[in-house]
Design an enzyme around this catalytic site. Structure first.
Site, PDB file in Angstrom:
ATOM      1  N   HIS A 508       0.884  -1.253   0.022  1.00 13.77           N
ATOM      2  CA  HIS A 508      -0.070  -0.015  -0.024  1.00 13.77           C
ATOM      3  C   HIS A 508       0.882   1.129  -0.024  1.00 13.77           C
ATOM      4  CE1 HIS A 508      -3.411   2.521   1.165  1.00 13.77           C
ATOM      5  NE2 HIS A 508      -2.662   3.275   1.710  1.00 13.77           N
ATOM      6  N   GLU A 509       1.901   1.338   1.008  1.00 11.13           N
ATOM      7  CA  GLU A 509       2.617   2.551   1.049  1.00 11.13           C
ATOM      8  C   GLU A 509       3.542   2.775  -0.326  1.00 11.13           C
ATOM      9  OE1 GLU A 509       1.548   4.656   3.003  1.00 11.13           O
ATOM     10  OE2 GLU A 509       0.309   3.489   4.385  1.00 11.13           O
ATOM     11  N   HIS A 512       1.906   4.498  -2.862  1.00 11.34           N
ATOM     12  CA  HIS A 512       1.894   5.931  -2.502  1.00 11.34           C
ATOM     13  C   HIS A 512       3.326   6.378  -3.218  1.00 11.34           C
ATOM     14  CE1 HIS A 512      -1.640   6.861  -0.482  1.00 11.34           C
ATOM     15  NE2 HIS A 512      -1.558   6.186   0.454  1.00 11.34           N
ATOM     16  N   HIS A 515       3.260   6.739  -6.824  1.00 15.67           N
ATOM     17  CA  HIS A 515       2.719   7.691  -7.380  1.00 15.67           C
ATOM     18  C   HIS A 515       3.613   9.140  -7.080  1.00 15.67           C
ATOM     19  CE1 HIS A 515      -1.553  10.291  -7.182  1.00 15.67           C
ATOM     20  NE2 HIS A 515      -0.851  10.359  -8.341  1.00 15.67           N
TER      21      HIS A 515
END
Ligand code: ZN
Length: 731
Positions: A508-509, A512, A515
């Site tokens: 998940h992290e 980010h 991105h």
């Protein structure tokens, strides 16, 4: 000039508060500006750009005492720069106004990004003090820029001419972005309205602080205290010792169970004493409604009124309409419709889970009806009966470094061709921090990525991503980003074996981080993860999908001693159990999101509401009437919306999830984990930051508007599956 929001990601609902720390609240403190910049010590490590690779922060030179003077000097410098820009006698142009503002505040950004990162992950008493002193000044600094009438008029002039300026699309987007930021902040109001807004903001700001203070005290006072170990039957020795330790810290006898911020309390899963469960639950539910000094009901009612008035003042039907204008959902109606579409399947599934649980209670001759304080305790029994999954069996297959290299990095290499090289010569803020240089497929440098995975006492809870250096072609910077988590640190020499939930957090992290690292924008204000709240969790939640994707899972889920792959049966159980209790989990979040939206769509003329009555009616209106499934936060302790910057924004987590599932469906339909799919996603979404209207950007990539069906399918909420009745929990 950098945008106000940073994307702090946190994958689990229980740690959501972290997401909001980067949002600057509106407030109007006094600016104590002086010509600090002239006196700024040239030996301060923030004085000039870092000479290190990618302008990485020189942590070996930065001392705690360096931050405050750099922040003060940075604000003063930006203030001077902005003043000169606003007072420029030349007519406004895109270059001398918009681009000029983008270039202001470089010292300020340099120090603030590092300061935010380090205070969240490695706080010290000195930094805590600086934070306290600077917070109101920082908020006032933002406001001083966005409520500057002279500055606004220049932006307004350019905005009105924008069609005839022949700007490239990203520059046009920047003009629109700034104009909206100004208008959104109230720059366009009459002086009288500005004065009223300022007063409302001041009152709101102090009530928010008062709410947070009362809630903190209420959480502390709401702890369950007992001298009787039998009341805690079901605890293992370690947990019992922990409760005794908590009592010692409070200088009291016996055992203390502190309250967590959500309605449900994690210890209820193991406590077999039903009256204890009920007592702990009631401490939680009533924490801020006891008629004592920690009661927040009046504050909640007043905050709702203030916000309704602010919405009207700024030209909208209500606060939510104002708040959502620049979000992907755009209107409260769109957000509400989205939630309405989720509600029936979600509550049906929760009802079916409730039946499973009731049948366990009945089979044990419990003789009572399921209540909220029973849910987790019996759900755990259902889970064990259904999946027979033992965490200790699983962990040897998830050694942290192996998961990182052969899972997280591997998936990114397969999708985007990027590669990683660990660097040991760059300074870090703590010995646990690791640094990797990231390269494009052609070998060119892309970014620096730091990870700081282990729990520390001076680190915030949860997990998040943030930025040390923003990417910008205008400023010639490449991204330096980092991931932080709170995994248990192994004893020296021992492997770090983590849970599957931790594995998912890593993916998940890292979503980010991708991105942030793929950002390829001209302007720093539009770069990377600085996107709307209902979009920012999309790349991260999307990246979680690769954790269970067979080709990736099989590549990293290997026994840390033998290298053997996880047995197929165990892997299947693991993947299946991930969706367990999904009806409850979604329904409690939806109920909270509905409460948020109803509080923030009150009309300006509404009279002061009684929070208890309002809450009951709000949930009834939306059919959230399952007595065993209360909202994840009750109105009076819902800190996200009253003091955390998420007012009218709690739905955003679910909205991003819809985008994630629709995106993953697209990948599945187009061959899954391939370079072609990854490159297209990178080019059309991950590299583009906020350079285009997000709904349009997404729809162009997907080739359609996102729909809710993939999310319903993933969560087993489609009618065929949702209506299936309770399987016997006793098999
Ligand atoms: Zn996140």
């Amino acid at each position: 000039m950098k945008a106000k929001m940073t994307a702090k990601g946190s994958r689990q609902w229980k740690t959501l508060t972290l997401l909001v720390t980067g949002i600057i609240a509106l407030g109007f403190g006094n600016i104590t500006a002086s010509a600090v910049s002239n006196n700024f010590d040239q030996t301060n490590p923030f004085y000039a750009q870092s000479p290190l690779l990618f302008q990485a922060p020189p942590f070996d030179k930065i001392k705690d005492e360096d931050y405050q003077p750099a922040i003060e000097a940075g604000m003063a410098q930006q203030k001077e720069e902005v003043r000169a820009l606003a007072d420029n006698p030349a007519p406004p142009t895109f270059e001398n106004t918009v681009v000029a503002l983008e270039k202001t505040g470089q010292l300020f950004n340099r120090v603030m990004l590092v300061f935010n990162g380090v205070t969240a992950a490695n706080l010290s008493p000195v930094l805590e003090k600086v934070q306290e002193i600077e917070a109101p000044k920082l908020a006032a600094h933002q406001d001083a820029i966005f409520l500057d009438t002279k500055l606004f008029r220049r932006f307004e002039t350019i905005y009105k001419q924008r069609e005839s300026l022949h700007l490239d699309p990203e520059s046009l987007r920047l003009v629109e972005y700034y104009y909206k930021e100004f208008v959104h902040s109230g720059a366009n109001l009459s002086d009288a309205d500005k004065a009223e807004l300022k007063k409302l903001n001041e009152e709101e700001s102090s009530l928010q602080t008062a709410f947070a203070t009362k809630l903190l005290a209420a959480n502390k006072a709401g702890a369950f205290v007992t001298k009787d170990a039998k009341a805690l039957a079901g605890f293992n020795q370690a947990r019992l010792d922990g409760a005794a330790e908590a009592a010692k810290e409070r200088k009291t006898d016996g055992y203390v169970i502190p309250l967590q911020n959500t309605t449900q309390q994690p210890d209820l899963v193991s406590l077999s004493n039903r009256p204890t469960r009920q007592a702990i639950f009631e401490h939680s539910w009533n924490r801020t409604e006891r008629g004592d000094a920690n009661d927040t009901r009046e504050i909640v009612a007043r905050l709702a009124q203030i916000r309704a008035r602010k919405g009207k003042l700024l030209g909208f039907a209500n606060y939510a309409a104002w708040k959502l204008e620049d979000q992907m959902a755009k209107t409260p109606e769109a957000a509400v419709k989205f939630m309405d579409d989720l509600a029936p399947g979600s509550t049906a599934k929760a009802s079916s889970e409730a039946q499973d649980i009731q049948s366990v209670i009945d089979s044990q001759k419990g003789g009572f009806e399921l209540q909220p304080w029973d849910w987790d305790f019996y759900a755990e029994q259902v889970r064990k009966a259904k999946y027979d999954l033992d965490e200790e069996q699983i962990k040897p297959y998830f050694e942290l470094n192996n998961v990182l290299q052969n899972g997280v990095f591997y998936a990114a290499t397969e999708l985007y061709g990027i590669t990683f090289k660990e660097l040991t010569n760059l300074p870090v803020y703590h010995p646990d921090v690791r640094v990797f240089e990231v390269f494009n497929a052609d070998g060119s440098p892309l970014a620096l990525w730091y990870c700081d995975y282990f729990k520390r006492d001076n680190k915030n809870g949860g997990a998040w991503m943030d930025t040390f250096v923003s990417q910008s072609k205008l400023l010639g910077t490449l991204p330096v980003v980092f991931n932080v988590a709170n995994f248990s640190k192994p004893a020296p020499g021992q492997p770090a074996l983590i849970s599957f939930s931790d594995v998912t957090t890593m993916f998940h992290e890292f979503g980010h981080a991708l991105h942030g690292m793929f950002s390829n924008t001209i302007y720093p204000s539009l770069a990377g993860t600085q996107v709307a709240r209902d979009f920012v969790e999309f790349p991260s939640q999307f990246n979680e999908n690769w954790a269970t994707y067979p080709a990736v899972f099989d590549h990293y889920a290997k026994h840390y001693q033998t290298g053997a792959p996880m047995p197929a049966e165990l892997a299947a159980k693991l993947k299946k159990s991930e969706k367990f209790n999904g009806g409850y989990a979604l329904t409690e979040v939806l109920a909270a999101a509905e409460l948020d939206m109803q509080w923030h769509t009150l009309p300006a003329a509404a009279s002061s509401e009684n929070p208890d009555q309002f809450e009951v009616e709000a949930l009834k209106k939306k059919q959230f009437v399952l007595p065993a499934v209360p909202p994840r936060y009750r109105s009076t302790y819902f800190s996200h919306i009253w003091s955390g910057g998420y007012g009218a924004g709690y739905y955003a987590y679910l909205w991003s999830e819809m985008l994630d599932h629709a995106a993953y469906q697209w990948f599945e339909d187009h061959g899954g984990l391939t370079r072609a799919n990854g490159d297209r996603f990178r080019q059309m979404i991950l590299s583009r930051g906020n350079t285009e209207e997000l709904g349009k950007m997404y729809a162009e990539w997907l080739g359609a508007e996102p729909t809710i069906e993939p999310m319903l399918k993933y969560r087993d909420l489609l009618p065929e599956q949702g209506s299936s009745t309770s399987a016997s929990a006793n098999k």
